[in-house]
Write an enzyme that holds these catalytic residues in place. Structure first.
Site, PDB file in Angstrom:
ATOM      1  N   ASP A 514       0.846  -1.026   0.036  1.00  0.00           N
ATOM      2  CA  ASP A 514       0.025  -0.055  -0.119  1.00  0.00           C
ATOM      3  C   ASP A 514       0.971   1.180   0.040  1.00  0.00           C
ATOM      4  O   ASP A 514       2.167   1.145   0.329  1.00  0.00           O
ATOM      5  CB  ASP A 514      -0.629  -0.160   1.437  1.00  0.00           C
ATOM      6  N   ASP A 702      -1.811  -0.617   5.736  1.00  0.00           N
ATOM      7  CA  ASP A 702      -2.326  -0.454   7.045  1.00  0.00           C
ATOM      8  C   ASP A 702      -3.745  -1.169   7.301  1.00  0.00           C
ATOM      9  O   ASP A 702      -4.254  -1.382   8.551  1.00  0.00           O
ATOM     10  CB  ASP A 702      -2.142   0.971   7.371  1.00  0.00           C
ATOM     11  N   ASP A 706      -8.767  -0.870   3.760  1.00  0.00           N
ATOM     12  CA  ASP A 706      -9.112  -1.907   3.059  1.00  0.00           C
ATOM     13  C   ASP A 706      -8.674  -3.240   3.733  1.00  0.00           C
ATOM     14  O   ASP A 706      -7.747  -4.036   3.507  1.00  0.00           O
ATOM     15  CB  ASP A 706      -8.085  -1.805   1.814  1.00  0.00           C
TER      16      ASP A 706
END
Lengths: 806, 237
Positions: A514, A702, A706
Site C-alpha cells: 500500500d 495499514d 482496506d
C-alpha cells in the site's frame, strides 16, 4: 536512617559482616579508611577488590546518605501509597500485616539485593524482605500497626533505587513463576547430577578395580539420597504431564520419559537396599537434567519476547498528578479517566495516551516505536503512555487509559502472539501420541523378547530403549524453532500474531505494498494550497477541508486537522479511498481525488503536481482549491525493495492515489508493477488474480480502509498506527518505522522452515538409528541418556541459531 | 578405602554446612562477576559461576594431593603410626566441628602464613578482574583456592592424615563439592540460603563432631570385630 553494618565501629568485619574475633587486629585500607576485617581471607579479598579498582562494590553495598537517590522534598510523594485505595491495589493484606511485591529499578547485582534486604529488615515492623536479583522483584511483608507502605518505598528511594509497587496480577505473572520454578528444578537437577556423577565415577572405578562391599553400599546410599529430590522435584512436571496425557487418552512424550525415570529409580532403590547388581542413579539424574535443560532453553526462547513486554508495563508510573482547576492531587494511574488533565514533569513516564494541552517537550518513544531519537512534541500533539517525557513540563488531556492505550494494545497483541500456534505444530502434537504408543509397543516387544532370551538383561535393555527413543527431539523440533524465530522477530519490532504467518511468509513469491502510511510515514503535511475561488481565503479552505475530513479515516485526512473550531457539517459521507462529501451552510462540498470531486477543471491540474498527492476541494461542482499533500517516505524503503528484489520476490504498489503520485513514486523506487486510483475491491481483485497465477502474496498495508485486501492476501503485514492498532487483524504487525524488517522476516521465515525440517529429519534419523542398537542390547542406560539428551540439545541449539539471525 | 569414608563424609558436610563464612566472604565475587554489567544475565552468570567453582575445587584437590603425599612420607617414617593417625583424624574432625559451630579459629597462625602465600598470587588474580569470560572465571577459581581460609586448612590437615595422595585429593574434592552448591547459588543471589546456613551453624558443627566421634569409634569397633579387613592403614587404592 538505619545504616548497614559496614563495620566501622561495631566490631564486625568490613568485608563479610561477621563478628571480628577479639584477638584479631587486621585492618584493610579502603578509600583512605582503616576498616577492621575478621580474618586474613577477608583481608585478601577486600584488598583484591580494592586493587582491581572495584571499591565501588562497597559503596554500592553500603547505604548511601539520605538524599542521594531523590531530592528529599519528593519523598512525600510516596505518602499517597498509604491510602486505602493503594493498599487494596498493591498489597495483599492478612491479619494485621500486609505483603506487597515491588519492582526495584536500578539494581546492579547480588550485593544490591543483600543491601535492600538488610536495610528493610532493620525498619520497625518489617517482618520479611526478599529480593530476587534475577527479576528485580522485592517481596516484603510488614505489620500494618508498626510500619507504613510509604516508609518502605521512601527507604528504597533513599538507597538510590526506583521502587515501583506491582499490582498482584503483575507481580505474579505466570511466566515469571513458571520461569522461577523451572530454574529451581534445573538447579536441583544440575547439582544432583554433578554429585551423583562423582559417586558414579567411584562406583565404576570400583567395578574395575574392586571395591569394598561397604564402600559400594555407601556410595549407592548417598546417590539414592541425592537422586530422590531430582526425581520427585525436578522431574515432577514430566510425571504430572504424563498423567494428564494418560487421563486425556492422548499420551505425550512425557509418558515414556516418566516410565523410564520412574522404573529406573525404583529398580535402583530396590537394588540399593537389596544389594542388587547395578544401580542407575547416574542415568536417572543425567536424563532428568538434560530433559529439564532442553525444556528450560525452549522456555527461555518463548519468554524472551515477553520479558520485553513486561519491561514495557513496568515503565508505566503508578501515580499521576491530576489537575482539577487550581488543585493538584496525586492519584493512582488506575483512577485516571479520559478527559482528565494531568501534569507531567521532566523525567517522568507518560501515564496514559493523551494530547498535549500546554508546554512542549521531547519524548523518548523508543519502547513503542523503536525510534531512538527524542521526538519533539508541542500542544495538540499526541503522546503515548509508556514513553518518557525528557525535558519539558507539560499538561496533557488524557484520551485513553489502561488497556486501551497503544502500550496496552501492544501488550495484548504480544500476548496473542505468544499463544498463536502454527497449524502443523498442533498436527505434530497429535501424531506424537501415535509415536509414543508405537514406541511403548516396541519397548514391550523388546522387553518380552529379552525376557525369554536373557531375563537378567531384559530390564536394562528395555530401559535403554525407553530412554534412547524418547521422542523429545521430535517434540521440540518445531516449537523450539518457532519460539526462537518469534523472539528474534519481536526484537526486530515485528509482532507475529498468527501462528501460520511464518510458514506462509516462507512461501511468499510476491510482496504488494500500500502507499500511504506504508511506504510513507503516514504523517502527511499540506505542502501548498492553491485557492482557485477568489471569494475564499486559504484559511477558509483549510477550515472547510478540516471539517469534511474529520469523517475520514484515510491517512491523508490527518494532514488537514487544525487546532480551531470547525464549521458544522451535515450529511457527511465517506467514499472509501476516494473522498468525503458533506453539506455546510446549505452548500454541497466534496473533497478528494480529481475523479471524486468531478469537473474537467480538476483533470487539468493533475500534471501540475509531480510529487505528492493532489487533493481537490469543490463546492456545488465548482473547484475551489487544490492542496498539495506530501507524505515523507519511511526510512530504508529503497533498501527494502532492493533486498526483496535480490530475494527474487516480485514487488507491486497498490494505491488509491492518483496516477502522477503513484507513477512518480514507483519510478523513484524502481517498481514496475503498480496500480493507481484503486478501490479496495480492485486491489483485492489484483491480489486474487496474482494468486490464481500461482503467486503467494504478502500484502503490506495499514488495512485502515482496506481490511478485506489484507485478509485476501496469503500473509498480511501492517504498520502500527497508534489509534487503529487495536482493530488490526494483520498476521504480522510492524512496530518500528523502518520497512526493512519485512525483508528480514521473509528471509527468516525461510530459514525457520529449513531449521524445522533439519530438526525433524535429525530427530527421525536419530530415532531410527538408536532404536535397533538399543533393542539389540548394545546401548547401556547411561549412554542412552547421553544420546537422547544430545539429540534434543542439538535440536534446541539448532533452533536457537534463529535468535541471532540477521 | 572404606576407612577414609567418614573422612570424605566429614569433608563433604563441612563444605556443605560450613560455608556460611564463605558466603559473607565470597558473596562479593558474584558482584565482581557483574559489577560493570548493569545486570548480568543468568545465562552468563551460571556458566561462569560453574567454571569459577570448578577451578576452585581443582585447586583444593591439588592441595589435598600435595599435603597427603607429604603426610604419607611423614607417617610412613613413623613405625606403628596407623592407630594414632586414625585417632588424630577423628580429633581433627571434632575440632573442625567446633570451628564451624563456634567460630573457634584454631588455625589462625596458619591463616597468617597463608596470607603471605596469597600476596604472591594476588597480582595474578587482579588481572582476571572483572571476570568477563569463562576461562577467566576458571583461572580466578584456580587462584581462589589459595585464599587464606581456616576451614580449608583444617580440612587439608584431615587430608594429610589419609596418608594417600588419592584419598587426600578425594577428601578435598568432597569438601569442594560440598561448598559448591552454596558458592554457585551466591552468584545467583540465594541470600535466603545464606541465612539458613548461618542460623544452623551450631547444628552443622554438631553433625561434624558426630562424624568425628564415629571416626574415633571406628578403629575400636573394627578392632573388636576382628582383623579381617580395613585395619591396615595402607589399602587397595
Amino acid at each position: 536512617m538505619t545504616t548497614v553494618a559496614s563495620g566501622q565501629d561495631t566490631g564486625t568485619c568490613f568485608h563479610c559482616a561477621l563478628p571480628v574475633p577479639p584477638d584479631c587486629s587486621l585492618v584493610v585500607d579502603i578509600e583512605g579508611r582503616q576498616q577492621p576485617v575478621c580474618c586474613p581471607g577477608c583481608k585478601a579479598v577486600a584488598e583484591l577488590i580494592r586493587d582491581s579498582g572495584m571499591s565501588r562494590y562497597y559503596s554500592l553495598r553500603d547505604a548511601p546518605q539520605p538524599g542521594v537517590g531523590r531530592p528529599p522534598e519528593e519523598t512525600t510523594e510516596w505518602q499517597v501509597f498509604d491510602s486505602e485505595d493503594m493498599l487494596v491495589a498493591f498489597a495483599d493484606r492478612g491479619d494485621g500485616y500486609a505483603e506487597s511485591t515491588i519492582y526495584v529499578g536500578g539494581m546492579y547485582c547480588a550485593a544490591c539485593s543483600w543491601l535492600i534486604e538488610t536495610t528493610l529488615k532493620k525498619l520497625p515492623g518489617v517482618e520479611s524482605a526478599e529480593v530476587s536479583p534475577v527479576t528485580h522483584r522485592l517481596r516484603v511483608r510488614w505489620r500494618l500497626a508498626d510500619a507504613r507502605y510509604s516508609d518502605l518505598l521512601a527507604t528504597l528511594a533513599r538507597l538510590g533505587y526506583q521502587p515501583q509497587p506491582l499490582a498482584p496480577e503483575n507481580a505474579t505473572r505466570p511466566e515469571l513463576v513458571e520461569q522461577r520454578m523451572a530454574l529451581k528444578r534445573l538447579l536441583v537437577a544440575s547439582l544432583g547430577m554433578m554429585q551423583v556423577m562423582m559417586f558414579a565415577v567411584g562406583l565404576y572405578a570400583g567395578e574395575f578395580q574392586g571395591i569394598d562391599r561397604e564402600m559400594q553400599h555407601f556410595l549407592r546410599l548417598v546417590s539414592f539420597v541425592v537422586t530422590t529430590p531430582v526425581v520427585f522435584y525436578s522431574a515432577r512436571p514430566f510425571f504430572t504431564a504424563a498423567w494428564r496425557g494418560v487421563a486425556a487418552r492422548k499420551p505425550g512424550m512425557d509418558l515414556p520419559v516418566s516410565i523410564a525415570v520412574g522404573s529406573a529409580y525404583a529398580a535402583s532403590v530396590y537394588a540399593t537396599f537389596s544389594n542388587g547388581d547395578a544401580v542407575w542413579f547416574d542415568s536417572v539424574t543425567m536424563f532428568v537434567f538434560f530433559l529439564t535443560l532442553g525444556r528450560f532453553l525452549e522456555m527461555r526462547a518463548r519468554h524472551r519476547s515477553i520479558d520485553r513486554s513486561t519491561a514495557l508495563s513496568a515503565r508505566l508510573p503508578n501515580t499521576a498528578t491530576r489537575i482539577d482547576g487550581d488543585d493538584r492531587s496525586v492519584v493512582p494511574v488506575s483512577r485516571l479517566a479520559a478527559g482528565d488533565r494531568v501534569l507531567i514533569r521532566a523525567g517522568d513516564a507518560i501515564p496514559a495516551d493523551g494530547i498535549i494541552e500546554s508546554g512542549s517537550t521531547s519524548v523518548d518513544e523508543a519502547l513503542l516505536t523503536g525510534e531512538a531519537r527524542p521526538q519533539l512534541k508541542s500542544p495538540g500533539d499526541l503522546i503515548a503512555a509508556g514513553s518518557v517525557n525528557l525535558d519539558g513540563l507539560i499538561e496533557m488531556r488524557v484520551s485513553r487509559t489502561g488497556g486501551d492505550t497503544t502500550l496496552g494494545t501492544i501488550s495484548r497483541l504480544s500476548e496473542r502472539a505468544r499463544y498463536a500456534r502454527p497449524g502443523f505444530v498442533t498436527i505434530a502434537d497429535r501424531i506424537a501420541s501415535y509415536v509414543v504408543v508405537a514406541l511403548l509397543g516396541v519397548a514391550s516387544i523388546v522387553a518380552a523378547y529379552w525376557y525369554f532370551v536373557a531375563p537378567d538383561r531384559a530390564f536394562v535393555i528395555t530401559l535403554s530403549v525407553l530412554v534412547v527413543t524418547c521422542p523429545c527431539a521430535l517434540a521440540l523440533a518445531t516449537p523450539a524453532a518457532f519460539a526462537a524465530a518469534g523472539s528474534r522477530l519481536s526484537q526486530l519490532r515485528l509482532l507475529v500474531t498468527n501462528g501460520n504467518a511464518i510458514e506462509s511468509l516462507s512461501r511468499a513469491t510476491a510482496v504488494m505494498f500500500d502507499k500511504t502510511g506504508t511506504l510513507t510515514r503516514g504523517t502527511p503535511e499540506i505542502r501548498s494550497v492553491m485557492v482557485l475561488d477568489p471569494s475564499m481565503s486559504e484559511y477558509d479552505c483549510r477550515l472547510v477541508a478540516a471539517a469534511l475530513e474529520t469523517a475520514s479515516a484515510h491517512p491523508l485526512a490527518r494532514a488537514f486537522s487544525v487546532n480551531a473550531s470547525l464549521p458544522k457539517v451535515s450529511r457527511q459521507h465517506v467514499e472509501v479511498g476516494q473522498g468525503v462529501s458533506g453539506t455546510i451552510e446549505g452548500r454541497h462540498w466534496r473533497i478528494g481525488s480529481a475523479r471524486f470531486v468531478g469537473g474537467g477543471a480538476a483533470g487539468d491540474r493533475d500534471s501540475a503536481s509531480a510529487a505528492g498527492t493532489d487533493v481537490f476541494l469543490a463546492v456545488d461542482g465548482n473547484l475551489v482549491a487544490w492542496f498539495d499533500v506530501a507524505d515523507e517516505l519511511r526510512p530504508e524503503v529503497a533498501e527494502t525493495l532492493a533486498a526483496l528484489d535480490r530475494l527474487g520476490l516480485k514487488t507491486a504498489l497498490l494505491s488509491g492515489d492518483n496516477e502522477n503520485a503513484v507513477a512518480d513514486l514507483a519510478k523513484r523506487l524502481g517498481i514496475t508493477d503498480f496500480c493507481f486510483e484503486c478501490t479496495p475491491q480492485q486491489k483485492l481483485k489484483i491480489i486474487e488474480a496474482a494468486q490464481q497465477n500461482g503467486e503467494r502474496v504478502v500484502m503490506v498495508g495499514d488495512g485502515i480502509n482496506d481490511a478485506p485486501v489484507l485478509a485476501g492476501a496469503d500473509t498480511s503485514i501492517a504498520p502500527a498506527h497508534g489509534a487503529l492498532l487495536a482493530q488490526t487483524s494483520a498476521d504480522v504487525i510492524m512496530l518500528g518505522h523502518s520497512l526493512l524488517p519485512v525483508t528480514t522476516a521473509i528471509r527468516m521465515s525461510g530459514k525457520t522452515m529449513r531449521i524445522v525440517r533439519q530438526n525433524l529429519a535429525w530427530a527421525i534419523v536419530y530415532n531410527a538409528l538408536a532404536l535397533p542398537l538399543a533393542a539389540a542390547g548394545l546401548v547401556p542406560p547411561w549412554l542412552a541418556a547421553i544420546g537422547m539428551s544430545a539429540s534434543s540439545l542439538i535440536v534446541v541449539l539448532n533452533a536457537l541459531r534463529l535468535s541471532r539471525f540477521k | 578405602m572404606s576407612e577414609a569414608l567418614p573422612l570424605f563424609a566429614a569433608a563433604f558436610v563441612t563444605g556443605l554446612l560450613g560455608s556460611a563464612h564463605c558466603f559473607g566472604m565470597c558473596a562479593g565475587i558474584s558482584g565482581l562477576f557483574a559489577v560493570n554489567a548493569s545486570v548480568a544475565s543468568l545465562r552468563l552468570q551460571i556458566p561462569r559461576a560453574m567454571a569459577y567453582n570448578a577451578g576452585r575445587v581443582l585447586s583444593y584437590a591439588f592441595l589435598g594431593i600435595v599435603v597427603a603425599t607429604l603426610g604419607q612420607t611423614v607417617i610412613k617414617a613413623i613405625p606403628d603410626a596407623a592407630a594414632p593417625v586414625r585417632l588424630a583424624s577423628g580429633l581433627l574432625i571434632v575440632a573442625i566441628g567446633l570451628q564451624v559451630a563456634f567460630n573457634w579459629r584454631f588455625l589462625a597462625p596458619v591463616e597468617n602464613a597463608g596470607a603471605k602465600i596469597w600476596q604472591r598470587i594476588a597480582p595474578a588474580a587482579k588481572g582476571l578482574l572483572p571476570v568477563t569470560t569463562i576461562p577467566k572465571a576458571l583461572c580466578l577459581g584456580l587462584l581462589w583456592g589459595w585464599l587464606p581460609c581456616g576451614l580449608v586448612y583444617s580440612v587439608l590437615l584431615l587430608a594429610a592424615t589419609t596418608a594417600s595422595a588419592v584419598d587426600g585429593g578425594l577428601v578435598m574434592l568432597a569438601f569442594g563439592a560440598g561448598t559448591s552448591p552454596a558458592m554457585i547459588v551466591t552468584g545467583i543471589g540465594a541470600s535466603k540460603l545464606s541465612q539458613f546456613m548461618s542460623r544452623r551453624r551450631l547444628g552443622a558443627g554438631l553433625l561434624i563432631i558426630l562424624l568425628g566421634l564415629m571416626t574415633l569409634a571406628m578403629p575400636v569397633m573394627k578392632f573388636s570385630a576382628g582383623p579381617d579387613d580395613g585395619v591396615h592403614s595402607q589399602h587397595s587404592m
